[in-house]
Design an enzyme around this catalytic site. Structure first.
Site, PDB file in Angstrom:
ATOM      1  N   HIS A  78      79.124  63.917  35.757  1.00 63.21           N
ATOM      2  CA  HIS A  78      79.677  63.442  37.034  1.00 63.21           C
ATOM      3  C   HIS A  78      80.518  62.176  36.798  1.00 63.21           C
ATOM      4  O   HIS A  78      81.629  62.059  37.322  1.00 63.21           O
ATOM      5  CB  HIS A  78      78.548  63.051  37.998  1.00 63.21           C
ATOM      6  CG  HIS A  78      77.716  64.180  38.518  1.00 63.21           C
ATOM      7  ND1 HIS A  78      76.345  64.162  38.502  1.00 63.21           N
ATOM      8  CD2 HIS A  78      78.052  65.361  39.111  1.00 63.21           C
ATOM      9  CE1 HIS A  78      75.870  65.262  39.053  1.00 63.21           C
ATOM     10  NE2 HIS A  78      76.885  66.017  39.418  1.00 63.21           N
ATOM     11  N   LYS A 135      70.402  72.431  49.291  1.00 64.72           N
ATOM     12  CA  LYS A 135      69.410  72.268  48.230  1.00 64.72           C
ATOM     13  C   LYS A 135      68.267  71.374  48.704  1.00 64.72           C
ATOM     14  O   LYS A 135      68.416  70.618  49.656  1.00 64.72           O
ATOM     15  CB  LYS A 135      70.067  71.639  47.001  1.00 64.72           C
ATOM     16  CG  LYS A 135      71.192  72.483  46.436  1.00 64.72           C
ATOM     17  CD  LYS A 135      71.961  71.751  45.361  1.00 64.72           C
ATOM     18  CE  LYS A 135      73.118  72.588  44.840  1.00 64.72           C
ATOM     19  NZ  LYS A 135      73.965  71.867  43.901  1.00 64.72           N
ATOM     20  N   ARG A 148      82.884  73.410  35.184  1.00 68.30           N
ATOM     21  CA  ARG A 148      82.267  73.584  33.874  1.00 68.30           C
ATOM     22  C   ARG A 148      82.555  74.994  33.369  1.00 68.30           C
ATOM     23  O   ARG A 148      83.590  75.279  32.835  1.00 68.30           O
ATOM     24  CB  ARG A 148      80.757  73.330  33.965  1.00 68.30           C
ATOM     25  CG  ARG A 148      80.396  71.863  34.044  1.00 68.30           C
ATOM     26  CD  ARG A 148      79.011  71.649  34.550  1.00 68.30           C
ATOM     27  NE  ARG A 148      78.880  72.127  35.922  1.00 68.30           N
ATOM     28  CZ  ARG A 148      77.796  72.018  36.657  1.00 68.30           C
ATOM     29  NH1 ARG A 148      76.731  71.466  36.161  1.00 68.30           N
ATOM     30  NH2 ARG A 148      77.772  72.463  37.893  1.00 68.30           N
ATOM     31  N   SER A 192      72.509  68.279  36.794  1.00 69.95           N
ATOM     32  CA  SER A 192      71.401  67.475  37.319  1.00 69.95           C
ATOM     33  C   SER A 192      70.078  68.210  37.102  1.00 69.95           C
ATOM     34  O   SER A 192      69.056  67.589  36.799  1.00 69.95           O
ATOM     35  CB  SER A 192      71.605  67.217  38.814  1.00 69.95           C
ATOM     36  OG  SER A 192      72.779  66.486  39.032  1.00 69.95           O
TER      37      SER A 192
END
Ligand code: ADP
Length: 167
Positions: A17, A41, A90, A128
């Site tokens: 990040h 989430k 990614r 994460s």
């Protein structure tokens, strides 16, 4: 003045990040990193904890501000009159979700474009959730997150209180 928004859950902030945030800071006059409170989430860290982790990690980056928002990203972009939303990409599996989000934002607030930055090769597989998993088992996460926050992430995930939330 060009203004970029870097939105996310940041649960917690990783070096991946931070790489995207610092590259955005090189491209825009001002960058706002915004912790989105309303993500579907179930986060491990509170919005305030996530905010404080970012604040402590970007204090050396000029022109970078941290904020939180509970609402639609498109509304936040309109509120800040943002030039662009910057997202990191990614692997290909990120693409479908990111593309859908960019199109949705564009249909709600066409003035703000979405820009994708390819992940740094070093952080390509960093997320994460990987950090949370490693920390929960007591393994060292200092090569995955900013040094200033590594101990507090580890402490919380091992069931201890976080001592320094700010500063
Ligand atoms: P969200 O729940 O909105 O996807 P995340 O905190 O997971 O929030 O990610 C925020 C942004 O950071 C997204 O654009 C994501 O693709 C990007 N990102 C996450 N990890 C990395 C990484 N290792 N390298 C580059 N970008 C990343």
């Amino acid at each position: 003045m060009s203004l970029a928004i870097c939105p996310g859950s940041f649960d917690p902030l990783t070096l991946g990040h931070l790489d995207i945030i610092s590259r955005a800071a090189n491209m825009f006059d001002h960058v706002v990193v915004v912790v989105m409170a309303n993500s579907g989430k179930n986060p491990a860290f509170t919005v305030q904890e996530r905010y404080a982790f970012i604040q402590r990690s970007v204090c050396d980056l000029p022109g970078v501000e941290v904020d939180t928002y509970d609402g639609l990203l498109a509304d936040y972009c309109a509120l800040r009159d943002a030039t662009a939303v910057v997202r990191g990409l990614r692997v290909m599996s990120d693409f479908e979700y990111e593309f859908q989000m960019a199109l949705t934002n564009n249909s709600l607030h066409a003035k703000t474009e979405t820009i994708f930055l390819p992940a740094n090769r070093e952080y390509m597989f960093l997320s994460s959730s990987v950090v949370r998993e490693i920390a929960r088992y007591g393994r060292d996460i200092s090569t995955f997150v900013p040094r200033a926050i590594a101990a507090d992430i580890q402490a919380k995930l091992c069931g201890k209180e976080i001592k320094h939330e700010c500063g």
